[in-house]
Design a protein around this motif. Sequence first.
Motif, short mmCIF file in Angstrom:
data_model
loop_
_atom_site.label_atom_id
_atom_site.label_comp_id
_atom_site.label_asym_id
_atom_site.label_seq_id
_atom_site.Cartn_x
_atom_site.Cartn_y
_atom_site.Cartn_z
N LEU A 186 71.04 35.48 11.01
CA LEU A 186 70.55 34.73 9.52
C LEU A 186 70.10 35.57 7.88
O LEU A 186 70.28 34.80 7.24
CB LEU A 186 69.69 33.85 9.67
CG LEU A 186 69.76 33.16 10.76
CD1 LEU A 186 68.44 31.38 10.80
CD2 LEU A 186 71.14 32.11 10.41
N ARG A 187 70.01 37.31 8.34
CA ARG A 187 69.35 37.87 7.36
C ARG A 187 69.97 39.09 7.22
O ARG A 187 71.65 39.12 7.72
CB ARG A 187 67.57 38.71 8.13
CG ARG A 187 67.85 40.41 7.33
CD ARG A 187 66.45 41.03 7.36
NE ARG A 187 64.97 40.07 7.67
CZ ARG A 187 64.65 40.27 8.33
NH1 ARG A 187 64.18 41.78 8.66
NH2 ARG A 187 63.21 39.57 8.95
N PRO A 188 70.05 39.27 5.51
CA PRO A 188 71.28 40.30 5.45
C PRO A 188 71.26 40.84 5.70
O PRO A 188 70.01 41.77 6.03
CB PRO A 188 71.75 40.01 3.94
CG PRO A 188 71.42 38.79 3.41
CD PRO A 188 69.98 38.58 4.64
N PRO A 193 76.70 48.64 1.51
CA PRO A 193 78.34 48.96 2.36
C PRO A 193 77.61 49.53 3.44
O PRO A 193 77.17 50.20 3.29
CB PRO A 193 78.92 49.14 0.53
CG PRO A 193 77.99 50.10 0.23
CD PRO A 193 77.22 50.13 0.26
N GLY A 194 79.10 49.48 4.40
CA GLY A 194 79.34 49.62 5.37
C GLY A 194 79.74 48.72 6.25
O GLY A 194 79.77 47.48 6.37
N GLN A 195 79.14 48.73 7.71
CA GLN A 195 79.48 48.08 8.93
C GLN A 195 78.40 46.90 8.48
O GLN A 195 77.36 46.79 7.99
CB GLN A 195 78.62 48.49 9.85
CG GLN A 195 79.52 49.55 10.93
CD GLN A 195 79.08 50.19 12.64
OE1 GLN A 195 77.76 49.85 12.63
NE2 GLN A 195 79.67 50.49 13.24
N TRP A 196 79.00 45.55 8.88
CA TRP A 196 78.27 44.22 8.53
C TRP A 196 78.75 43.19 9.86
O TRP A 196 79.54 43.00 10.87
CB TRP A 196 78.65 43.69 6.74
CG TRP A 196 78.71 42.50 7.04
CD1 TRP A 196 79.84 41.42 7.29
CD2 TRP A 196 77.57 41.57 7.28
NE1 TRP A 196 78.98 39.58 7.43
CE2 TRP A 196 77.41 40.10 7.18
CE3 TRP A 196 76.16 42.33 7.10
CZ2 TRP A 196 76.45 39.51 6.80
CZ3 TRP A 196 74.94 40.84 6.82
CH2 TRP A 196 75.05 39.74 7.06
N VAL A 197 77.32 43.02 10.37
CA VAL A 197 77.97 42.14 11.44
C VAL A 197 76.99 40.91 11.21
O VAL A 197 75.63 41.40 11.04
CB VAL A 197 77.53 42.85 12.97
CG1 VAL A 197 77.61 42.12 14.29
CG2 VAL A 197 79.02 43.66 13.21
N ASP A 198 77.16 40.10 11.38
CA ASP A 198 76.21 38.94 11.29
C ASP A 198 76.54 37.65 12.85
O ASP A 198 75.63 37.04 12.29
CB ASP A 198 76.58 38.43 9.96
CG ASP A 198 77.81 37.60 9.77
OD1 ASP A 198 79.12 38.04 10.92
OD2 ASP A 198 78.34 37.27 8.83
N ALA A 199 77.13 38.25 13.58
CA ALA A 199 77.59 37.77 14.71
C ALA A 199 77.99 38.26 16.27
O ALA A 199 78.27 39.24 15.58
CB ALA A 199 78.68 35.94 14.54
N PHE A 200 77.63 37.85 17.31
CA PHE A 200 77.48 38.25 18.64
C PHE A 200 78.13 37.11 19.49
O PHE A 200 77.49 36.26 19.46
CB PHE A 200 76.36 39.01 18.82
CG PHE A 200 75.77 39.91 18.22
CD1 PHE A 200 76.05 41.32 18.08
CD2 PHE A 200 74.55 39.89 17.77
CE1 PHE A 200 76.48 42.72 16.96
CE2 PHE A 200 73.94 40.81 16.54
CZ PHE A 200 74.75 42.77 16.63
N ALA A 201 78.90 37.52 20.08
CA ALA A 201 79.44 36.69 21.37
C ALA A 201 78.94 36.98 22.50
O ALA A 201 78.54 38.56 23.39
CB ALA A 201 80.71 36.71 21.34
N GLY A 202 77.71 36.76 23.04
CA GLY A 202 77.21 36.92 25.03
C GLY A 202 77.24 36.35 25.69
O GLY A 202 78.24 35.75 26.04
#
Length: 225
Positions: A186-188, A193-202
Amino acid sequence: MISGLLPATVACAEAFEDDGEDDLFPQERELIGNSVERRRREFTTVRACARRALADLGLPPAPVLPGVRNVPQWPAGIVGSMTHCDGYRAAALARAADLVTVGIDAEPDLPLRQGMVESIALPSELSWVRAAVPGSVHRDRLLFSAKECVYKAWYPMMRTELDFDDAEIAFTETADGSGTFDARVLRPARNAPGQWVDAFAGRWTARRGLLVTTISLAATAVSVN
């Protein structure tokens, strides 16, 4: 327990009993010179796991030293994660060409201390925890483990702190005591700019009185701003 939760490109090693201290590097031995015996055993054994995983990747033994926020410092071109709890130690490593991050966490399948889940859970997560049926895994502890796993996967990439309420997690559960989870950060990202990840599947499993959670992220799953 852990190898079945991660891709074949990840080298995994685990231990249910502690090893000795004979194979520690001098830099590692210095870190635990004043530690109690229990800490010395877990420190030593989890590093033995890490070196077995390095060997599986065709790499020589190397010291595993803590960096910023105690993130393990791996050899160049390697990503990975370590975990330890009562009765279990594990390491999972991969080449950075295959995966951009790996996170693992293990916890005893026991309830958190009273009042703790309220301090780590978002409303949707707390509802899920409280809907547990008798005899199922301890959902509060599973939630804690998954949030730790998210942090271990996130921080080496983003170098940005996450609090417990900065990731929202939803679980699936199968009859055999395992399942998957989806985590939404939930935190930006502060380093864009660069890598942007806002979700993971575990993935997770409950066996031998333990809960183990894992995350792996392929390079193809990461967008660049």
